[in-house]
Design a protein around this motif. Structure first.
Motif, PDB file in Angstrom:
ATOM      1  N   GLN A 139      48.515  46.815  33.713  1.00  0.00           N
ATOM      2  CA  GLN A 139      47.559  47.910  33.852  1.00  0.00           C
ATOM      3  C   GLN A 139      46.556  47.820  32.707  1.00  0.00           C
ATOM      4  OE1 GLN A 139      49.272  51.797  34.034  1.00  0.00           O
ATOM      5  NE2 GLN A 139      47.407  52.651  34.915  1.00  0.00           N
ATOM      6  N   PRO A 140      45.321  47.376  33.012  1.00  0.00           N
ATOM      7  CA  PRO A 140      44.305  47.203  31.966  1.00  0.00           C
ATOM      8  C   PRO A 140      43.881  48.530  31.330  1.00  0.00           C
ATOM      9  CG  PRO A 140      43.614  46.214  34.045  1.00  0.00           C
ATOM     10  CD  PRO A 140      44.849  46.995  34.320  1.00  0.00           C
ATOM     11  N   PHE A 141      43.571  48.474  30.057  1.00  0.00           N
ATOM     12  CA  PHE A 141      43.029  49.642  29.366  1.00  0.00           C
ATOM     13  C   PHE A 141      41.622  49.939  29.886  1.00  0.00           C
ATOM     14  CE2 PHE A 141      45.680  47.623  25.888  1.00  0.00           C
ATOM     15  CZ  PHE A 141      46.778  48.423  26.110  1.00  0.00           C
ATOM     16  N   ASP A 142      40.888  48.863  30.210  1.00  0.00           N
ATOM     17  CA  ASP A 142      39.519  48.950  30.713  1.00  0.00           C
ATOM     18  C   ASP A 142      39.517  48.359  32.123  1.00  0.00           C
ATOM     19  OD1 ASP A 142      36.814  48.823  31.200  1.00  0.00           O
ATOM     20  OD2 ASP A 142      36.395  47.298  29.684  1.00  0.00           O
ATOM     21  N   ARG A 143      39.245  49.195  33.129  1.00  0.00           N
ATOM     22  CA  ARG A 143      39.316  48.726  34.521  1.00  0.00           C
ATOM     23  C   ARG A 143      38.318  47.621  34.832  1.00  0.00           C
ATOM     24  NH1 ARG A 143      40.864  53.503  38.685  1.00  0.00           N
ATOM     25  NH2 ARG A 143      42.808  54.043  37.660  1.00  0.00           N
ATOM     26  N   THR A 144      37.258  47.504  34.030  1.00  0.00           N
ATOM     27  CA  THR A 144      36.286  46.436  34.279  1.00  0.00           C
ATOM     28  C   THR A 144      36.893  45.067  33.980  1.00  0.00           C
ATOM     29  OG1 THR A 144      35.358  46.592  32.047  1.00  0.00           O
ATOM     30  CG2 THR A 144      34.316  47.934  33.765  1.00  0.00           C
ATOM     31  N   ALA A 145      37.991  45.032  33.240  1.00  0.00           N
ATOM     32  CA  ALA A 145      38.645  43.763  32.908  1.00  0.00           C
ATOM     33  C   ALA A 145      39.617  43.317  33.991  1.00  0.00           C
ATOM     34  CB  ALA A 145      39.384  43.904  31.581  1.00  0.00           C
ATOM     35  N   LEU A 146      39.813  44.125  35.004  1.00  0.00           N
ATOM     36  CA  LEU A 146      40.799  43.840  36.046  1.00  0.00           C
ATOM     37  C   LEU A 146      40.554  42.494  36.726  1.00  0.00           C
ATOM     38  CD1 LEU A 146      43.215  45.495  37.119  1.00  0.00           C
ATOM     39  CD2 LEU A 146      41.754  46.230  38.985  1.00  0.00           C
ATOM     40  N   THR A 147      39.322  42.238  37.144  1.00  0.00           N
ATOM     41  CA  THR A 147      39.032  40.972  37.826  1.00  0.00           C
ATOM     42  C   THR A 147      39.132  39.784  36.876  1.00  0.00           C
ATOM     43  OG1 THR A 147      36.676  41.341  37.512  1.00  0.00           O
ATOM     44  CG2 THR A 147      37.596  42.004  39.623  1.00  0.00           C
ATOM     45  N   SER A 148      38.757  39.970  35.611  1.00  0.00           N
ATOM     46  CA  SER A 148      38.874  38.887  34.624  1.00  0.00           C
ATOM     47  C   SER A 148      40.335  38.522  34.387  1.00  0.00           C
ATOM     48  CB  SER A 148      38.228  39.285  33.300  1.00  0.00           C
ATOM     49  OG  SER A 148      36.870  39.557  33.464  1.00  0.00           O
ATOM     50  N   ILE A 149      41.192  39.531  34.311  1.00  0.00           N
ATOM     51  CA  ILE A 149      42.629  39.295  34.120  1.00  0.00           C
ATOM     52  C   ILE A 149      43.200  38.579  35.334  1.00  0.00           C
ATOM     53  CG2 ILE A 149      44.878  40.412  33.903  1.00  0.00           C
ATOM     54  CD1 ILE A 149      43.467  42.603  32.234  1.00  0.00           C
ATOM     55  N   GLU A 150      42.815  39.047  36.516  1.00  0.00           N
ATOM     56  CA  GLU A 150      43.301  38.428  37.754  1.00  0.00           C
ATOM     57  C   GLU A 150      42.889  36.956  37.817  1.00  0.00           C
ATOM     58  OE1 GLU A 150      43.292  39.431  42.523  1.00  0.00           O
ATOM     59  OE2 GLU A 150      41.692  40.241  41.273  1.00  0.00           O
ATOM     60  N   LYS A 151      41.654  36.680  37.452  1.00  0.00           N
ATOM     61  CA  LYS A 151      41.140  35.312  37.475  1.00  0.00           C
ATOM     62  C   LYS A 151      41.887  34.439  36.457  1.00  0.00           C
ATOM     63  CE  LYS A 151      36.900  32.669  36.803  1.00  0.00           C
ATOM     64  NZ  LYS A 151      35.483  32.722  36.403  1.00  0.00           N
ATOM     65  N   ALA A 152      42.126  34.964  35.260  1.00  0.00           N
ATOM     66  CA  ALA A 152      42.821  34.194  34.217  1.00  0.00           C
ATOM     67  C   ALA A 152      44.241  33.851  34.650  1.00  0.00           C
ATOM     68  CB  ALA A 152      42.831  34.981  32.909  1.00  0.00           C
ATOM     69  N   ILE A 153      44.925  34.780  35.296  1.00  0.00           N
ATOM     70  CA  ILE A 153      46.288  34.520  35.768  1.00  0.00           C
ATOM     71  C   ILE A 153      46.273  33.460  36.861  1.00  0.00           C
ATOM     72  CG2 ILE A 153      48.286  35.517  36.954  1.00  0.00           C
ATOM     73  CD1 ILE A 153      47.590  38.168  35.493  1.00  0.00           C
ATOM     74  N   SER A 154      45.304  33.557  37.766  1.00  0.00           N
ATOM     75  CA  SER A 154      45.201  32.588  38.858  1.00  0.00           C
ATOM     76  C   SER A 154      44.951  31.171  38.335  1.00  0.00           C
ATOM     77  CB  SER A 154      44.075  32.972  39.815  1.00  0.00           C
ATOM     78  OG  SER A 154      44.349  34.193  40.428  1.00  0.00           O
ATOM     79  N   LEU A 155      44.136  31.063  37.287  1.00  0.00           N
ATOM     80  CA  LEU A 155      43.788  29.750  36.741  1.00  0.00           C
ATOM     81  C   LEU A 155      44.834  29.204  35.770  1.00  0.00           C
ATOM     82  CD1 LEU A 155      39.972  30.314  36.082  1.00  0.00           C
ATOM     83  CD2 LEU A 155      41.040  29.065  37.978  1.00  0.00           C
ATOM     84  N   SER A 156      45.779  30.034  35.355  1.00  0.00           N
ATOM     85  CA  SER A 156      46.766  29.612  34.363  1.00  0.00           C
ATOM     86  C   SER A 156      47.854  28.751  35.002  1.00  0.00           C
ATOM     87  CB  SER A 156      47.398  30.824  33.690  1.00  0.00           C
ATOM     88  OG  SER A 156      48.259  31.462  34.603  1.00  0.00           O
ATOM     89  N   ASP A 157      48.732  28.207  34.153  1.00  0.00           N
ATOM     90  CA  ASP A 157      49.848  27.382  34.635  1.00  0.00           C
ATOM     91  C   ASP A 157      51.112  28.205  34.872  1.00  0.00           C
ATOM     92  OD1 ASP A 157      50.488  27.980  32.040  1.00  0.00           O
ATOM     93  OD2 ASP A 157      51.028  25.937  31.470  1.00  0.00           O
ATOM     94  N   VAL A 158      50.970  29.532  34.955  1.00  0.00           N
ATOM     95  CA  VAL A 158      52.115  30.414  35.154  1.00  0.00           C
ATOM     96  C   VAL A 158      52.713  30.217  36.543  1.00  0.00           C
ATOM     97  CG1 VAL A 158      52.892  32.818  35.179  1.00  0.00           C
ATOM     98  CG2 VAL A 158      51.179  32.092  33.545  1.00  0.00           C
ATOM     99  N   GLY A 159      51.869  29.917  37.523  1.00  0.00           N
ATOM    100  CA  GLY A 159      52.353  29.676  38.868  1.00  0.00           C
ATOM    101  C   GLY A 159      52.627  30.943  39.655  1.00  0.00           C
ATOM    102  N   LEU A 160      51.935  32.025  39.323  1.00  0.00           N
ATOM    103  CA  LEU A 160      52.123  33.293  40.027  1.00  0.00           C
ATOM    104  C   LEU A 160      50.798  33.734  40.641  1.00  0.00           C
ATOM    105  CD1 LEU A 160      54.237  35.162  37.338  1.00  0.00           C
ATOM    106  CD2 LEU A 160      55.069  34.066  39.422  1.00  0.00           C
ATOM    107  N   VAL A 161      50.891  34.416  41.777  1.00  0.00           N
ATOM    108  CA  VAL A 161      49.701  34.909  42.468  1.00  0.00           C
ATOM    109  C   VAL A 161      49.553  36.402  42.185  1.00  0.00           C
ATOM    110  CG1 VAL A 161      48.582  35.212  44.701  1.00  0.00           C
ATOM    111  CG2 VAL A 161      49.997  33.199  44.278  1.00  0.00           C
ATOM    112  N   PRO A 162      48.430  36.808  41.555  1.00  0.00           N
ATOM    113  CA  PRO A 162      48.237  38.230  41.254  1.00  0.00           C
ATOM    114  C   PRO A 162      47.826  39.023  42.487  1.00  0.00           C
ATOM    115  CG  PRO A 162      46.407  36.935  40.398  1.00  0.00           C
ATOM    116  CD  PRO A 162      47.386  35.968  40.989  1.00  0.00           C
TER     117      PRO A 162
END
Length: 168
Positions: free
Chosen positions: A65-88
């Motif tokens: 849960q982002p402190f700033d909702r404008t960061a929501l898409t940036s966080i989602e994109k970073a997770i998608s591009l990472s090597d974590v292997g999870l789909v947000p």
């Protein structure tokens, strides 16, 4: 480099390796899985935990849960591009990561990743040890310390203890 300093550096290398191990998925939801994920936040790479509350409501879900909702898409994109292997999954206010059960192939990949982190830790410790040995050899050559300095110190302590024991 002194021996105590070298031991301190080696302990820090072990702790860094442990932190790296924490970022490897096991099959249970763990917030530390996201420690290495960096989000491009207003042009600066920022760790997710600086931008959002991360929780694990159950063993198979991570909520972000982002402190700033404008960061929501940036966080989602970073997770998608990472090597974590999870789909947000973004619902507009919270990102949910569902942790699927690990396949045997994926487990083997994670074992290889853990082995890589362990080897990096071992290399760091070997480098610290080598630097400490080089430093000690240089001190011996420049006569800052002698090879028998510490043996002489032990003999002095022994003599003192013998004196304490034999004194009536």
């Amino acid at each position: 480099m002194k021996l105590a300093e070298a031991e301190d550096h080696m302990q820090k290398a072990v702790e860094a390796t442990q932190r790296s191990f924490n970022t490897i998925r096991t099959g249970r939801a763990n917030a530390s899985l996201l420690d290495r994920v960096m989000v491009d936040y207003y042009g600066a790479p920022t760790p997710i935990k600086s931008l959002a509350n991360i929780g694990t409501p159950d063993a198979t879900t991570i909520n972000i849960q982002p402190f700033d909702r404008t960061a929501l898409t940036s966080i989602e994109k970073a997770i998608s591009l990472s090597d974590v292997g999870l789909v947000p999954n973004n619902d507009g206010s919270v990102i949910r990561l569902n942790i699927p059960p690990l396949t045997s192939e994926r487990r083997q990949e994670f074992v290889k990743m853990a082995s890589k982190f362990a080897e990096e830790g071992k290399v760091a410790i070997r480098n610290i040890r080598r630097d400490a040995v080089d430093s000690i050899r240089k001190q011996e050559k420049s006569s800052d310390i002698s090879k028998d300095e510490y043996i002489a110190k032990i003999e002095d302590v022994l003599a003192s203890k013998e004196k304490d024991i034999t004194t009536v």
